[in-house]
Design a protein around this motif. Structure first.
Motif, mmCIF file in Angstrom:
data_model
loop_
_atom_site.group_PDB
_atom_site.id
_atom_site.type_symbol
_atom_site.label_atom_id
_atom_site.label_comp_id
_atom_site.label_asym_id
_atom_site.label_seq_id
_atom_site.Cartn_x
_atom_site.Cartn_y
_atom_site.Cartn_z
ATOM 1 N N ALA A 210 0.833 -1.209 0.000
ATOM 2 C CA ALA A 210 0.000 0.000 0.000
ATOM 3 C C ALA A 210 0.865 1.255 0.000
ATOM 4 O O ALA A 210 0.573 2.223 -0.718
ATOM 5 C CB ALA A 210 -0.927 0.001 1.213
ATOM 6 N N GLY A 211 1.943 1.240 0.771
ATOM 7 C CA GLY A 211 2.841 2.400 0.803
ATOM 8 C C GLY A 211 3.524 2.644 -0.527
ATOM 9 O O GLY A 211 3.712 3.788 -0.944
ATOM 10 N N LEU A 212 3.885 1.565 -1.209
ATOM 11 C CA LEU A 212 4.545 1.712 -2.510
ATOM 12 C C LEU A 212 3.580 2.128 -3.611
ATOM 13 O O LEU A 212 3.982 2.752 -4.589
ATOM 14 C CB LEU A 212 5.234 0.402 -2.896
ATOM 15 N N HIS A 213 2.307 1.800 -3.474
ATOM 16 C CA HIS A 213 1.340 2.116 -4.519
ATOM 17 C C HIS A 213 0.487 3.345 -4.216
ATOM 18 O O HIS A 213 -0.400 3.690 -4.996
ATOM 19 C CB HIS A 213 0.425 0.912 -4.769
ATOM 20 N N ALA A 214 0.740 4.021 -3.101
ATOM 21 C CA ALA A 214 -0.022 5.225 -2.766
ATOM 22 C C ALA A 214 0.253 6.302 -3.807
ATOM 23 O O ALA A 214 1.374 6.448 -4.285
ATOM 24 C CB ALA A 214 0.348 5.718 -1.377
ATOM 25 N N GLN A 215 -0.773 7.045 -4.128
ATOM 26 C CA GLN A 215 -0.673 8.097 -5.140
ATOM 27 C C GLN A 215 -0.383 9.439 -4.480
ATOM 28 O O GLN A 215 -0.719 9.664 -3.327
ATOM 29 C CB GLN A 215 -1.983 8.200 -5.928
ATOM 30 N N ASP A 216 0.230 10.348 -5.241
ATOM 31 C CA ASP A 216 0.475 11.701 -4.757
ATOM 32 C C ASP A 216 -0.858 12.408 -4.555
ATOM 33 O O ASP A 216 -1.828 12.166 -5.279
ATOM 34 C CB ASP A 216 1.302 12.510 -5.765
ATOM 35 N N GLU A 217 -0.884 13.290 -3.560
ATOM 36 C CA GLU A 217 -2.066 14.123 -3.340
ATOM 37 C C GLU A 217 -2.122 15.176 -4.439
ATOM 38 O O GLU A 217 -1.081 15.698 -4.844
ATOM 39 C CB GLU A 217 -1.978 14.819 -1.978
#
Length: 181
Positions: free
Chosen positions: A160-167
């Motif tokens: 999840a941390g690696l695939h989180a998108q930029d705000e």
């Protein structure tokens, strides 16, 4: 979100996971990758120290002290990853919207596939070591299985941390970015 009412706990966790005060720690993909890499490194170090504690003979006090010291940055890295994903894995299903629920399912599926490969590699490694030595390396089987269990537990967080998108930036949200002018 579903039609189920949120409890006080759900509302407080939702506020906590959407608190943007620490956003600088995970604002870019590079920082999120760094947080995941630090978390993986700290997890491996703590796991190695635990293995040493149980397999080595001698005074274990220094091992326990180092593990306690490493636990603090490990918890900070966990919080950074959870904040970057807005609590994707920490919030209850009823507190997630449809997009987050679908993302949680994707993350769990990716993590399951990665953990399955890791488990197969661990089993294969033990079998090969056993064939080369003539007997199974019993002393390392327990720590290896515990390590795989820990990775199985933490893999969804790492994925999840690696695939989180930029705000989105404020300009993007208002439509006044470079393409919106």
């Amino acid at each position: 979100m579903t039609t189920t009412r949120l409890t006080r706990y759900d509302r407080s966790m939702l506020r906590l996971m959407n608190d943007r005060r620490g956003a600088a720690w995970y604002a870019t993909a590079a920082r999120r990758r760094l947080a995941v890499a630090a978390h993986i490194t700290l997890t491996a170090a703590i796991g190695g120290l635990m293995t040493h504690l149980f397999l080595a003979e001698g005074e274990p006090l220094w091992t326990i002290a180092v593990m306690a010291v490493l636990l603090v940055p490990w918890m900070v890295a966990t919080g950074v990853i959870n904040s970057a994903t807005r609590g994707l894995l920490e919030l209850r299903e009823r507190a997630l919207d449809e997009r987050q629920s679908a993302e949680r399912s994707r993350v769990l599926a990716r993590a399951h596939r990665a953990t399955t490969l890791l488990l197969a590699t661990a089993v294969l490694g033990l079998l090969v070591a056993g064939m080369a030595d003539g007997h199974a390396p019993k002393a390392y089987a327990g720590p290896l299985l515990i390590a795989v269990l820990v990775v199985h537990w933490l893999m969804p967080l790492w994925v999840a941390g690696l695939h989180a998108q930029d705000e989105p930036s404020e300009d993007d949200a208002l439509g006044t970015g470079p393409l919106g002018r």
